[in-house]
Design a protein around this motif. Structure first.
Motif, PDB file in Angstrom:
ATOM      1  N   ASN A 142      52.843 -16.208 -19.282  1.00  0.00           N
ATOM      2  CA  ASN A 142      53.459 -15.253 -18.364  1.00  0.00           C
ATOM      3  C   ASN A 142      53.460 -15.720 -16.912  1.00  0.00           C
ATOM      4  O   ASN A 142      53.712 -14.924 -16.001  1.00  0.00           O
ATOM      5  N   THR A 143      53.193 -16.997 -16.694  1.00  0.00           N
ATOM      6  CA  THR A 143      53.343 -17.584 -15.358  1.00  0.00           C
ATOM      7  C   THR A 143      54.701 -18.276 -15.296  1.00  0.00           C
ATOM      8  O   THR A 143      55.105 -18.953 -16.233  1.00  0.00           O
ATOM      9  N   SER A 144      55.396 -18.090 -14.202  1.00  0.00           N
ATOM     10  CA  SER A 144      56.725 -18.688 -14.034  1.00  0.00           C
ATOM     11  C   SER A 144      56.648 -19.853 -13.056  1.00  0.00           C
ATOM     12  O   SER A 144      55.654 -20.051 -12.366  1.00  0.00           O
ATOM     13  N   GLY A 145      57.736 -20.634 -13.006  1.00  0.00           N
ATOM     14  CA  GLY A 145      57.841 -21.659 -11.979  1.00  0.00           C
ATOM     15  C   GLY A 145      58.012 -23.070 -12.492  1.00  0.00           C
ATOM     16  O   GLY A 145      58.378 -23.298 -13.655  1.00  0.00           O
ATOM     17  N   LEU A 146      57.737 -24.024 -11.622  1.00  0.00           N
ATOM     18  CA  LEU A 146      58.045 -25.424 -11.871  1.00  0.00           C
ATOM     19  C   LEU A 146      57.110 -26.042 -12.909  1.00  0.00           C
ATOM     20  O   LEU A 146      55.898 -25.866 -12.855  1.00  0.00           O
ATOM     21  N   LEU A 147      57.729 -26.787 -13.824  1.00  0.00           N
ATOM     22  CA  LEU A 147      57.023 -27.419 -14.932  1.00  0.00           C
ATOM     23  C   LEU A 147      57.458 -28.877 -15.000  1.00  0.00           C
ATOM     24  O   LEU A 147      58.648 -29.175 -15.097  1.00  0.00           O
ATOM     25  N   ARG A 170      50.206 -29.197  -6.401  1.00  0.00           N
ATOM     26  CA  ARG A 170      50.782 -28.002  -7.015  1.00  0.00           C
ATOM     27  C   ARG A 170      50.472 -26.786  -6.151  1.00  0.00           C
ATOM     28  O   ARG A 170      49.309 -26.524  -5.834  1.00  0.00           O
ATOM     29  N   GLU A 171      51.524 -26.057  -5.804  1.00  0.00           N
ATOM     30  CA  GLU A 171      51.341 -24.859  -4.989  1.00  0.00           C
ATOM     31  C   GLU A 171      51.970 -23.662  -5.689  1.00  0.00           C
ATOM     32  O   GLU A 171      53.007 -23.779  -6.349  1.00  0.00           O
ATOM     33  N   TYR A 172      51.311 -22.524  -5.536  1.00  0.00           N
ATOM     34  CA  TYR A 172      51.721 -21.287  -6.193  1.00  0.00           C
ATOM     35  C   TYR A 172      51.806 -20.158  -5.170  1.00  0.00           C
ATOM     36  O   TYR A 172      51.222 -20.235  -4.087  1.00  0.00           O
ATOM     37  N   GLU A 173      52.519 -19.107  -5.548  1.00  0.00           N
ATOM     38  CA  GLU A 173      52.425 -17.839  -4.838  1.00  0.00           C
ATOM     39  C   GLU A 173      52.035 -16.783  -5.842  1.00  0.00           C
ATOM     40  O   GLU A 173      52.428 -16.837  -7.019  1.00  0.00           O
ATOM     41  N   ALA A 174      51.247 -15.816  -5.374  1.00  0.00           N
ATOM     42  CA  ALA A 174      50.778 -14.751  -6.244  1.00  0.00           C
ATOM     43  C   ALA A 174      50.680 -13.455  -5.450  1.00  0.00           C
ATOM     44  O   ALA A 174      50.609 -13.469  -4.215  1.00  0.00           O
ATOM     45  N   ILE A 175      50.657 -12.347  -6.165  1.00  0.00           N
ATOM     46  CA  ILE A 175      50.366 -11.041  -5.585  1.00  0.00           C
ATOM     47  C   ILE A 175      49.075 -10.566  -6.226  1.00  0.00           C
ATOM     48  O   ILE A 175      48.972 -10.498  -7.460  1.00  0.00           O
ATOM     49  N   VAL A 176      48.084 -10.294  -5.393  1.00  0.00           N
ATOM     50  CA  VAL A 176      46.789  -9.866  -5.912  1.00  0.00           C
ATOM     51  C   VAL A 176      46.491  -8.443  -5.460  1.00  0.00           C
ATOM     52  O   VAL A 176      47.040  -7.957  -4.460  1.00  0.00           O
ATOM     53  N   CYS A 273      54.679 -20.838  -9.842  1.00  0.00           N
ATOM     54  CA  CYS A 273      54.515 -22.185  -9.279  1.00  0.00           C
ATOM     55  C   CYS A 273      55.732 -22.485  -8.403  1.00  0.00           C
ATOM     56  O   CYS A 273      56.830 -22.704  -8.909  1.00  0.00           O
ATOM     57  N   THR A 274      55.529 -22.503  -7.101  1.00  0.00           N
ATOM     58  CA  THR A 274      56.638 -22.631  -6.155  1.00  0.00           C
ATOM     59  C   THR A 274      56.955 -24.067  -5.779  1.00  0.00           C
ATOM     60  O   THR A 274      58.114 -24.398  -5.500  1.00  0.00           O
ATOM     61  N   THR A 275      55.931 -24.943  -5.756  1.00  0.00           N
ATOM     62  CA  THR A 275      56.142 -26.293  -5.225  1.00  0.00           C
ATOM     63  C   THR A 275      55.376 -27.329  -6.035  1.00  0.00           C
ATOM     64  O   THR A 275      54.203 -27.145  -6.345  1.00  0.00           O
ATOM     65  N   LEU A 276      56.077 -28.426  -6.360  1.00  0.00           N
ATOM     66  CA  LEU A 276      55.444 -29.613  -6.907  1.00  0.00           C
ATOM     67  C   LEU A 276      55.818 -30.787  -6.011  1.00  0.00           C
ATOM     68  O   LEU A 276      56.995 -30.976  -5.694  1.00  0.00           O
ATOM     69  N   VAL A 288      59.596 -33.793  -3.490  1.00  0.00           N
ATOM     70  CA  VAL A 288      59.140 -32.427  -3.290  1.00  0.00           C
ATOM     71  C   VAL A 288      60.172 -31.488  -3.908  1.00  0.00           C
ATOM     72  O   VAL A 288      61.364 -31.580  -3.607  1.00  0.00           O
ATOM     73  N   PHE A 289      59.712 -30.587  -4.770  1.00  0.00           N
ATOM     74  CA  PHE A 289      60.595 -29.631  -5.431  1.00  0.00           C
ATOM     75  C   PHE A 289      60.064 -28.228  -5.192  1.00  0.00           C
ATOM     76  O   PHE A 289      58.856 -27.982  -5.232  1.00  0.00           O
ATOM     77  N   VAL A 290      60.996 -27.296  -4.948  1.00  0.00           N
ATOM     78  CA  VAL A 290      60.633 -25.928  -4.599  1.00  0.00           C
ATOM     79  C   VAL A 290      61.405 -24.950  -5.482  1.00  0.00           C
ATOM     80  O   VAL A 290      62.594 -25.155  -5.762  1.00  0.00           O
ATOM     81  N   SER A 291      60.713 -23.909  -5.920  1.00  0.00           N
ATOM     82  CA  SER A 291      61.327 -22.854  -6.721  1.00  0.00           C
ATOM     83  C   SER A 291      61.071 -21.501  -6.061  1.00  0.00           C
ATOM     84  O   SER A 291      59.944 -21.197  -5.659  1.00  0.00           O
ATOM     85  N   GLU A 292      62.122 -20.690  -5.953  1.00  0.00           N
ATOM     86  CA  GLU A 292      61.982 -19.363  -5.352  1.00  0.00           C
ATOM     87  C   GLU A 292      61.180 -18.437  -6.254  1.00  0.00           C
ATOM     88  O   GLU A 292      61.244 -18.514  -7.479  1.00  0.00           O
ATOM     89  N   VAL A 293      60.431 -17.540  -5.620  1.00  0.00           N
ATOM     90  CA  VAL A 293      59.718 -16.498  -6.346  1.00  0.00           C
ATOM     91  C   VAL A 293      60.737 -15.641  -7.105  1.00  0.00           C
ATOM     92  O   VAL A 293      61.780 -15.282  -6.556  1.00  0.00           O
ATOM     93  N   PRO A 294      60.489 -15.324  -8.368  1.00  0.00           N
ATOM     94  CA  PRO A 294      61.472 -14.570  -9.160  1.00  0.00           C
ATOM     95  C   PRO A 294      61.572 -13.093  -8.774  1.00  0.00           C
ATOM     96  O   PRO A 294      60.750 -12.577  -8.001  1.00  0.00           O
ATOM     97  N   LYS A 295      62.571 -12.452  -9.342  1.00  0.00           N
ATOM     98  CA  LYS A 295      62.959 -11.093  -8.951  1.00  0.00           C
ATOM     99  C   LYS A 295      61.828 -10.086  -9.085  1.00  0.00           C
ATOM    100  O   LYS A 295      61.633  -9.236  -8.203  1.00  0.00           O
TER     101      LYS A 295
END
Length: 304
Positions: A142-147, A170-176, A273-276, A288-295
């Protein structure tokens, strides 16, 4: 002149000094003894200036060394399937995907089919790429992002060296849940398996070293409940590292009911996972690759 099958993965090098043996030259290129054995006995080839040579041959400046890696067989238990892949980047060595939440990276007892690895195996079969699926960065179901996936065991090995040297980032964004007190800090707490569970991890003194950098992006409230939007950078790659560390901190991920979060605001752990970033294992170029946070995460962040 030896005829070479073009579909096999191939690396080419130009020798820069005299007198070095081929085996020592290849060792400097991080080609392991195990890989050389596979090249020799499993259908690969070593060529110097177009001719097959033994690893004991001395090299001269300007020699061209070609390494043709043997074709790989699909891993046992991995069924090649056709399925949708969101490809961010691809070349002869690597495949970078944007994984949606709700998709497993590799097959497990609960998710044997329809995983990202199944779909990549299907792509390789369709395109006649003679490789199994080498997962470089695994994401939870259930984690999304770059693989990141390597198309050859040697490329996987080179990425492993970058992981050890901390040049693969590897960089991530999360809501805690709750308001995290500090703005920028390091969690340096060992992680091990929770007794009685084959899945859950906890912080424990006899666990493996685990380090997570945490930076607060924003603190907000939603329907009167406090949340914090954080950026996280992994220095190590333990199973469930971010989820375990944030629970230990007292701020479990929103939606992560396995680690103390609640699902009434989001139906899965709010982790992406926003950045690799790494050095390309063949060209050496920094990527460097970046993925936007999903909806689903954006809705929770923005509508407050």
């Amino acid at each position: 002149m030896v005829k070479v099958e073009v579909e096999r993965f191939h690396l080419e090098f130009i020798v820069q000094e005299d007198g070095k043996l081929l085996r020592d030259f290849l060792a400097e290129k991080n080609i392991s003894k195990r890989t050389l054995t596979a090249v020799k006995y499993d259908g690969g080839q070593l060529l110097v200036n177009g001719f097959e040579r033994d690893v004991r041959v001395p090299l001269s400046i300007g020699d061209k060394v070609d390494v043709f890696f043997p074709p790989e067989k699909l891993s046992d238990g991995l069924l090649a399937e056709e399925g949708e892949l969101n490809i961010v980047y691809e070349d002869e060595a690597i495949l970078l995907l944007d994984k949606p939440a709700g998709k497993s990276t590799i097959p497990s007892l609960n998710h044997q089919f329809g995983t990202m690895a199944n779909y990549v195996a299907g792509k390789f079969r369709r395109e006649q790429i003679p490789s199994t699926v080498h997962i470089v960065t695994r994401l939870d179901h259930n984690t999304s992002g770059l693989l990141c996936i390597a198309k050859n065991r040697h490329i996987h090995h080179l990425f492993g060296i970058q992981m050890i040297n901390a040049t693969f980032k590897r960089e991530y964004e999360a809501i805690v849940e709750g308001h995290v007190a500090k703005n920028d800090f390091l969690i340096n707490e060992p992680i091990g398996r929770k007794e009685g569970s084959i899945i859950e991890r906890i912080v424990r003194g006899d666990g493996q070293e685990a380090r997570t950098n945490v930076r607060v992006i924003d603190r907000f409230e939603k329907n009167g409940e406090p949340f914090t939007h954080v950026a996280l950078r992994l220095q190590t790659g333990r199973t469930h590292q971010i989820r375990t560390h944030m629970k230990w901190l007292g701020h479990p991920l929103a939606g992560d009911d396995l680690y103390g979060g609640t699902k009434h605001m989001i139906s899965r752990q709010a982790l992406h996972c926003t950045t690799l970033s790494f050095y390309h294992p063949v060209s050496g170029e920094e990527k460097v690759f970046v993925s936007e946070v999903p909806k689903d995460m954006k809705q929770l962040i923005m509508e407050n």
